[in-house]
Design a protein around this motif. Structure first.
Motif: not given
Ligand code: MG
Ligand code: GTP
Length: 195
Positions: A37, A51, A59, A75
């Motif tokens: 991220s 985030r 995530t 992501d």
């Molecule tokens: Mg992440």
């Protein structure tokens, strides 16, 4: 690369939720907490679009970010996070299998590893898995700021050897803290986007 716009689009867990506009995708994969991220934020000159967290496992879904209305970063949730149950691991595996199998507009996968450490068993497994699906892979060793410049080559060689990379395989040292490798990675991503 000039970024005119970057926006979060959707957290997807199943193909029904994947975008349908057919724009090219670049996915980011790597173990939990490796810095996926952060790398997205660094490439897009954004502080907190994706985030980030010091707590691994932040995530959990396929998060789509649309850039310049022209392509997506995806992501991918990190692997190797011990506190995840067997059931969650299976769900994660199925989600990734579905994504990597079905995805026509997927142009390349950026696989992140930590420059400081030899690749884990899971890093090696992931690398072979991506090759098995036939997706071009760009290997990125991140957190390069933690290793002094004169030692970076030595650490890089360990990773290249363990992942069995050849001199033709793209392999970039990167840091989200000081921007090392940012231009090279953008150029490499753009190359795959056009091919
Ligand atoms: Mg992440
Ligand atoms: P998950 O979402 O849990 O899979 O993690 P992630 O791979 O997205 O990692 P994230 O970007 O959230 O970063 C994890 C931690 O590593 C954070 O504390 C970041 O500040 C730190 N970090 C990320 N990139 C770098 C880097 O290039 N250098 C250094 N020193 N720390 C970094």
């Amino acid at each position: 690369m000039k970024i005119n716009s970057s926006e979060f689009i959707i957290s997807a867990v199943s193909p029904k939720q994947y975008p349908t506009d057919g724009l090219p995708e670049i996915a980011l994969a790597g173990r939990s907490n490796v810095g996926k991220s952060s790398l997205i934020n660094t490439l897009l000159n954004r502080k907190n679009l994706a985030r980030t967290s010091q707590r691994p496992g932040k995530t959990q879904t396929l998060n789509y970010y649309k850039i310049n209305d022209a392509f997506y970063f995806v992501d991918v949730p990190g692997y190797g996070y011990a506190k995840v149950s067997k059931k969650e691991k299976e769900a994660w595996g199925t989600m990734l299998d579905t994504y990597f199998q079905a995805n026509q507009p997927l142009k390349a996968i950026v696989q992140l590893v930590d420059l400081r450490h030899p690749p884990s068993k899971e890093d090696i497994y992931m690398h072979d898995y991506l090759i098995h699906y036939g997706h071009p892979t760009i290997t990125v060793a991140t957190k390069a700021d933690k290793i002094s410049k004169n030692k970076q080559e030595k650490y890089k060689r360990v990773i290249a050897k363990d992942l069995r990379l050849t001199s033709d395989d793209p392999f970039i040292l990167f840091s989200s803290f000081n921007g090392q490798g940012k231009d090279t990675l953008w150029k490499t991503i753009q190359y795959y986007m056009k091919n």
